[in-house]
Design an enzyme around this catalytic site. Sequence first.
Site, mmCIF file in Angstrom:
data_model
loop_
_atom_site.group_PDB
_atom_site.id
_atom_site.type_symbol
_atom_site.label_atom_id
_atom_site.label_comp_id
_atom_site.label_asym_id
_atom_site.label_seq_id
_atom_site.Cartn_x
_atom_site.Cartn_y
_atom_site.Cartn_z
ATOM 1 N N ASP A 183 -12.346 80.201 69.695
ATOM 2 C CA ASP A 183 -13.163 79.373 70.594
ATOM 3 C C ASP A 183 -13.437 80.098 71.912
ATOM 4 O OD1 ASP A 183 -10.425 79.217 70.965
ATOM 5 O OD2 ASP A 183 -10.316 77.037 70.865
ATOM 6 N N GLY A 209 -14.186 68.016 69.720
ATOM 7 C CA GLY A 209 -13.652 69.233 69.103
ATOM 8 C C GLY A 209 -14.582 70.426 69.272
#
Length: 337
Positions: free
Chosen positions: A168, A121
Amino acid sequence: MLSLKKLTWEVLVSASINVSAPGKLMLFGEHAVVYGYSCIVTAVDQRVYVKAGFNGKDELVVNAPQLGVSGYRKKVDRLCDQEMPKQVSFIEAVVRRFYQNYGLVRGLEIATRSDFSHSYGFGSSSAITMATATALSKLYLIKLSKKQLFDLCYQAVLDIQGVGSGFDLAAALWGKTLLYKKGARLVKKMILDQLPIVVCYSGVKADTPTLVRQVAEFKRKKPRKVKQIFNKIEQLVLQTEKVIIQKDWQGVGKLMNTNQRLLEDLGVSTLKLEKLNKTALNAGAYGAKLSGAGGGDCMIAVCLQSKRDAVEQALIKAGGEIMPVKLNSKGVTWQKK
Ligand code: MEV
């Protein structure tokens, strides 16, 4: 002797651009950020690497040995036109976006590798997307501002996952630790020379789009409740920004615990994550929370250096895997070979 993986990597692409981009760790504000609230994300020292060059053909060739992809080929004018293996979908999407935007079609050879498993992740798909777009802009000598690069990648990620805030991608591009709002409407570098945290993988791979859709469904059913939760998350993110600057780790820990409870109210925590959080707190951490979408992936705990060993040992005993990551790393970088 060079391993086969290393050899593949070295010889696949010559006269190429080498790019690396960092993975990320969400510190505060997950889920709320999808709805326009702020989050705090940090770039980690675990990176992905993309090597890209022209191949003189009319096809995109991808090699990503760590993802089990070897000699994957697709005509450049047919990118994303049918089912793609998940491992190459982000590359296809970003190459297609780039080619559409700039009216280009040339065959490419792309190879990727990563310091970390995509299971943890740490945002490997976004980091690969950012590294690929950066490589293309350098190969074609197309000067893009950071925001243009971000927008291109964000579109590509949305092409594949349909949902997400782009936090991200921001970590992969700008690096460091950021106060961030969806779509890069706010990207503020925070001062963070250190944050004493332990990062622990729960052993379960989370599926971010599913969890984001789960929260969307909860919001549809209970709009007032979810709005209240998001407002509380926003307040604590803004408080955290101040508390981090003051290096008040106990204060950061308290805010982590509050954020965790709010994520539990949103329904994205798991028993395993909660067990790990409790374990860290019992071993002396100031605070602990899940990091990312929930449903699995990692938890983080803030603790003094003197307690780190005890916290790590307790987490291992409870079935977690300690991730030795450093925070606040630099964003995407490139080199011509
Ligand atoms: C996932 O790591 C974080 C979420 O907020 C999704 C996103 O911001 O794209 C749940």
